[in-house]
Design a protein around this motif. Structure first.
Motif, PDB file in Angstrom:
ATOM      1  N   MET A   1     -12.739  -5.279 -20.221  1.00 59.16           N
ATOM      2  CA  MET A   1     -13.221  -6.091 -19.119  1.00 59.16           C
ATOM      3  C   MET A   1     -14.342  -6.998 -19.611  1.00 59.16           C
ATOM      4  SD  MET A   1     -14.726  -4.912 -15.444  1.00 59.16           S
ATOM      5  CE  MET A   1     -16.431  -4.557 -15.787  1.00 59.16           C
ATOM      6  N   LEU A   2     -14.230  -8.264 -19.299  1.00 59.13           N
ATOM      7  CA  LEU A   2     -15.215  -9.258 -19.678  1.00 59.13           C
ATOM      8  C   LEU A   2     -16.352  -9.264 -18.667  1.00 59.13           C
ATOM      9  CD1 LEU A   2     -15.305 -11.231 -21.999  1.00 59.13           C
ATOM     10  CD2 LEU A   2     -14.324 -12.955 -20.504  1.00 59.13           C
ATOM     11  N   VAL A   3     -17.600  -9.325 -19.151  1.00 57.80           N
ATOM     12  CA  VAL A   3     -18.782  -9.319 -18.289  1.00 57.80           C
ATOM     13  C   VAL A   3     -19.641 -10.520 -18.668  1.00 57.80           C
ATOM     14  CG1 VAL A   3     -20.862  -8.029 -17.671  1.00 57.80           C
ATOM     15  CG2 VAL A   3     -18.751  -6.804 -18.158  1.00 57.80           C
ATOM     16  N   ASN A   4     -20.087 -11.299 -17.662  1.00 54.24           N
ATOM     17  CA  ASN A   4     -20.964 -12.433 -17.979  1.00 54.24           C
ATOM     18  C   ASN A   4     -22.420 -11.960 -18.091  1.00 54.24           C
ATOM     19  OD1 ASN A   4     -22.087 -12.266 -15.380  1.00 54.24           O
ATOM     20  ND2 ASN A   4     -20.817 -13.905 -14.555  1.00 54.24           N
ATOM     21  N   GLY A   5     -23.288 -12.852 -18.534  1.00 56.67           N
ATOM     22  CA  GLY A   5     -24.688 -12.509 -18.762  1.00 56.67           C
ATOM     23  C   GLY A   5     -25.403 -12.013 -17.526  1.00 56.67           C
ATOM     24  N   ARG A   6     -25.141 -12.633 -16.390  1.00 55.90           N
ATOM     25  CA  ARG A   6     -25.791 -12.225 -15.141  1.00 55.90           C
ATOM     26  C   ARG A   6     -25.406 -10.786 -14.775  1.00 55.90           C
ATOM     27  NH1 ARG A   6     -28.326 -15.351 -11.814  1.00 55.90           N
ATOM     28  NH2 ARG A   6     -27.337 -17.215 -12.629  1.00 55.90           N
ATOM     29  N   LYS A   7     -24.125 -10.463 -14.915  1.00 55.99           N
ATOM     30  CA  LYS A   7     -23.650  -9.114 -14.619  1.00 55.99           C
ATOM     31  C   LYS A   7     -24.242  -8.109 -15.611  1.00 55.99           C
ATOM     32  CE  LYS A   7     -21.078  -6.062 -12.535  1.00 55.99           C
ATOM     33  NZ  LYS A   7     -21.449  -5.534 -11.239  1.00 55.99           N
ATOM     34  N   LEU A   8     -24.330  -8.494 -16.884  1.00 52.73           N
ATOM     35  CA  LEU A   8     -24.911  -7.630 -17.893  1.00 52.73           C
ATOM     36  C   LEU A   8     -26.374  -7.311 -17.558  1.00 52.73           C
ATOM     37  CD1 LEU A   8     -24.164  -6.268 -20.598  1.00 52.73           C
ATOM     38  CD2 LEU A   8     -25.098  -8.292 -21.733  1.00 52.73           C
ATOM     39  N   ALA A   9     -27.114  -8.316 -17.101  1.00 55.45           N
ATOM     40  CA  ALA A   9     -28.515  -8.099 -16.701  1.00 55.45           C
ATOM     41  C   ALA A   9     -28.594  -7.179 -15.485  1.00 55.45           C
ATOM     42  CB  ALA A   9     -29.192  -9.428 -16.417  1.00 55.45           C
ATOM     43  N   GLU A  10     -27.683  -7.369 -14.523  1.00 58.29           N
ATOM     44  CA  GLU A  10     -27.659  -6.490 -13.344  1.00 58.29           C
ATOM     45  C   GLU A  10     -27.401  -5.044 -13.759  1.00 58.29           C
ATOM     46  OE1 GLU A  10     -24.750  -8.022 -10.593  1.00 58.29           O
ATOM     47  OE2 GLU A  10     -25.822  -9.921 -10.363  1.00 58.29           O
ATOM     48  N   GLN A  11     -26.483  -4.839 -14.695  1.00 56.00           N
ATOM     49  CA  GLN A  11     -26.194  -3.497 -15.185  1.00 56.00           C
ATOM     50  C   GLN A  11     -27.409  -2.908 -15.900  1.00 56.00           C
ATOM     51  OE1 GLN A  11     -22.691  -4.141 -17.574  1.00 56.00           O
ATOM     52  NE2 GLN A  11     -21.318  -4.074 -15.795  1.00 56.00           N
ATOM     53  N   ALA A  12     -28.104  -3.731 -16.669  1.00 60.08           N
ATOM     54  CA  ALA A  12     -29.293  -3.260 -17.377  1.00 60.08           C
ATOM     55  C   ALA A  12     -30.358  -2.806 -16.381  1.00 60.08           C
ATOM     56  CB  ALA A  12     -29.848  -4.359 -18.288  1.00 60.08           C
ATOM     57  N   LYS A  13     -30.493  -3.531 -15.293  1.00 56.05           N
ATOM     58  CA  LYS A  13     -31.506  -3.195 -14.284  1.00 56.05           C
ATOM     59  C   LYS A  13     -31.251  -1.830 -13.645  1.00 56.05           C
ATOM     60  CE  LYS A  13     -32.928  -7.876 -13.228  1.00 56.05           C
ATOM     61  NZ  LYS A  13     -33.111  -8.897 -12.195  1.00 56.05           N
ATOM     62  N   GLU A  14     -30.017  -1.349 -13.720  1.00 54.05           N
ATOM     63  CA  GLU A  14     -29.694  -0.026 -13.179  1.00 54.05           C
ATOM     64  C   GLU A  14     -30.242   1.099 -14.066  1.00 54.05           C
ATOM     65  OE1 GLU A  14     -25.456   0.059 -12.643  1.00 54.05           O
ATOM     66  OE2 GLU A  14     -25.511  -1.607 -11.206  1.00 54.05           O
TER      67      GLU A  14
ATOM     68  N   ILE B   1     -33.084   0.664 -16.236  1.00 51.57           N
ATOM     69  CA  ILE B   1     -34.471   0.454 -16.648  1.00 51.57           C
ATOM     70  C   ILE B   1     -35.381   0.501 -15.417  1.00 51.57           C
ATOM     71  CG2 ILE B   1     -33.867  -0.876 -18.689  1.00 51.57           C
ATOM     72  CD1 ILE B   1     -35.282  -2.976 -16.103  1.00 51.57           C
ATOM     73  N   ARG B   2     -36.674   0.449 -15.675  1.00 52.83           N
ATOM     74  CA  ARG B   2     -37.636   0.425 -14.573  1.00 52.83           C
ATOM     75  C   ARG B   2     -38.239  -0.964 -14.464  1.00 52.83           C
ATOM     76  NH1 ARG B   2     -40.973   5.632 -16.345  1.00 52.83           N
ATOM     77  NH2 ARG B   2     -40.305   4.824 -18.345  1.00 52.83           N
ATOM     78  N   GLU B   3     -38.273  -1.462 -13.242  1.00 54.25           N
ATOM     79  CA  GLU B   3     -38.917  -2.746 -12.987  1.00 54.25           C
ATOM     80  C   GLU B   3     -40.274  -2.487 -12.356  1.00 54.25           C
ATOM     81  OE1 GLU B   3     -35.964  -6.313 -12.303  1.00 54.25           O
ATOM     82  OE2 GLU B   3     -35.684  -4.804 -10.744  1.00 54.25           O
ATOM     83  N   ILE B   4     -41.171  -3.434 -12.553  1.00 59.08           N
ATOM     84  CA  ILE B   4     -42.503  -3.349 -11.981  1.00 59.08           C
ATOM     85  C   ILE B   4     -42.727  -4.636 -11.192  1.00 59.08           C
ATOM     86  CG2 ILE B   4     -43.589  -4.300 -14.070  1.00 59.08           C
ATOM     87  CD1 ILE B   4     -45.978  -2.399 -13.457  1.00 59.08           C
ATOM     88  N   SER B   5     -43.404  -4.513 -10.065  1.00 62.95           N
ATOM     89  CA  SER B   5     -43.666  -5.695  -9.245  1.00 62.95           C
ATOM     90  C   SER B   5     -44.836  -6.489  -9.816  1.00 62.95           C
ATOM     91  CB  SER B   5     -43.988  -5.287  -7.804  1.00 62.95           C
ATOM     92  OG  SER B   5     -45.302  -4.748  -7.731  1.00 62.95           O
TER      93      SER B   5
ATOM     94  N   ALA C   1     -33.999  -6.721 -22.559  1.00 63.63           N
ATOM     95  CA  ALA C   1     -34.931  -6.299 -23.610  1.00 63.63           C
ATOM     96  C   ALA C   1     -35.434  -4.883 -23.352  1.00 63.63           C
ATOM     97  CB  ALA C   1     -36.100  -7.273 -23.695  1.00 63.63           C
ATOM     98  N   ALA C   2     -35.745  -4.573 -22.096  1.00 64.64           N
ATOM     99  CA  ALA C   2     -36.216  -3.227 -21.749  1.00 64.64           C
ATOM    100  C   ALA C   2     -35.140  -2.193 -22.040  1.00 64.64           C
ATOM    101  CB  ALA C   2     -36.629  -3.172 -20.276  1.00 64.64           C
ATOM    102  N   GLU C   3     -33.903  -2.524 -21.730  1.00 62.58           N
ATOM    103  CA  GLU C   3     -32.798  -1.610 -22.019  1.00 62.58           C
ATOM    104  C   GLU C   3     -32.678  -1.383 -23.529  1.00 62.58           C
ATOM    105  OE1 GLU C   3     -28.254  -1.135 -20.574  1.00 62.58           O
ATOM    106  OE2 GLU C   3     -28.747  -3.062 -21.481  1.00 62.58           O
ATOM    107  N   SER C   4     -32.835  -2.426 -24.298  1.00 63.13           N
ATOM    108  CA  SER C   4     -32.759  -2.314 -25.748  1.00 63.13           C
ATOM    109  C   SER C   4     -33.885  -1.435 -26.290  1.00 63.13           C
ATOM    110  CB  SER C   4     -32.828  -3.712 -26.372  1.00 63.13           C
ATOM    111  OG  SER C   4     -32.741  -3.639 -27.768  1.00 63.13           O
ATOM    112  N   LEU C   5     -35.113  -1.636 -25.807  1.00 57.07           N
ATOM    113  CA  LEU C   5     -36.240  -0.817 -26.252  1.00 57.07           C
ATOM    114  C   LEU C   5     -36.046   0.642 -25.845  1.00 57.07           C
ATOM    115  CD1 LEU C   5     -37.480  -3.516 -27.019  1.00 57.07           C
ATOM    116  CD2 LEU C   5     -39.622  -2.709 -26.038  1.00 57.07           C
ATOM    117  N   ARG C   6     -35.484   0.858 -24.680  1.00 54.61           N
ATOM    118  CA  ARG C   6     -35.195   2.227 -24.234  1.00 54.61           C
ATOM    119  C   ARG C   6     -34.221   2.890 -25.200  1.00 54.61           C
ATOM    120  NH1 ARG C   6     -31.315   4.512 -21.851  1.00 54.61           N
ATOM    121  NH2 ARG C   6     -30.238   2.616 -21.251  1.00 54.61           N
ATOM    122  N   ARG C   7     -33.199   2.142 -25.627  1.00 48.36           N
ATOM    123  CA  ARG C   7     -32.230   2.669 -26.602  1.00 48.36           C
ATOM    124  C   ARG C   7     -32.880   2.926 -27.960  1.00 48.36           C
ATOM    125  NH1 ARG C   7     -28.734  -1.602 -24.896  1.00 48.36           N
ATOM    126  NH2 ARG C   7     -28.843  -2.402 -27.018  1.00 48.36           N
ATOM    127  N   MET C   8     -33.951   2.191 -28.265  1.00 53.22           N
ATOM    128  CA  MET C   8     -34.673   2.390 -29.523  1.00 53.22           C
ATOM    129  C   MET C   8     -35.573   3.627 -29.473  1.00 53.22           C
ATOM    130  SD  MET C   8     -35.852  -1.519 -30.486  1.00 53.22           S
ATOM    131  CE  MET C   8     -36.820  -1.028 -31.925  1.00 53.22           C
TER     132      MET C   8
END
Length: 136
Positions: free
Chosen positions: A1-14, A16-20, A97-104
């Motif tokens: 399944m092909l995923v575009n950049g916007r969808k990939l970012a949405e998946q990453a947000k699931e 990782i932790r976001e801060i306001s 980037a946060a997802e990548s650092l988490r994987r690191m």
């Protein structure tokens, strides 16, 4: 399944932790690791006070050169034990980037929800690169 950049970012947000913006603004009174992952030309419009620029394309390879840990014999080990806050223009690249650092192995990584656009919309301060360099 092909995923575009916007969808990939949405998946990453699931995963990782976001801060306001307001939560980050309170923390900025402390000595924190804050990284701007935008491209260099994007920083010409301003940067968050205290941020270090490391574009998304080289972030993982440049982390050990971050000024707060570069002098340590094991810079990544030291940094991985501290909270790391990332931001970009809108929050998509910083989520990736946060997802990548988490994987690191970084346990405490946060992406600024809405990026610098949300920060500016909230009326929070942005400084020019010349102001940042003058303050060092």
């Amino acid at each position: 399944m092909l995923v575009n950049g916007r969808k990939l970012a949405e998946q990453a947000k699931e995963s990782i932790r976001e801060i306001s913006c307001h939560e980050l603004a309170v923390l900025m009174d402390n000595d924190i690791i804050l990284i701007d992952v935008r491209e260099h030309h994007e920083t010409e419009s301003g940067i968050l006070p205290g941020a270090v620029h490391m574009s998304r394309g080289v972030l993982e390879m440049q982390l050990e050169n971050h000024p707060s840990v570069a002098h340590h014999p094991e810079p990544l080990q030291v940094m991985s034990q501290q909270p790391v806050y990332l931001y970009c223009r809108s929050g998509a690249r910083s989520a990736l980037a946060a997802e990548s650092l988490r994987r690191m192995g970084f346990a405490h990584v946060y992406s600024l929800a809405g990026g610098i656009l949300a920060w500016q919309e909230a009326g929070l301060p942005v400084i020019s690169l010349s102001q940042r360099h003058a303050g060092q």
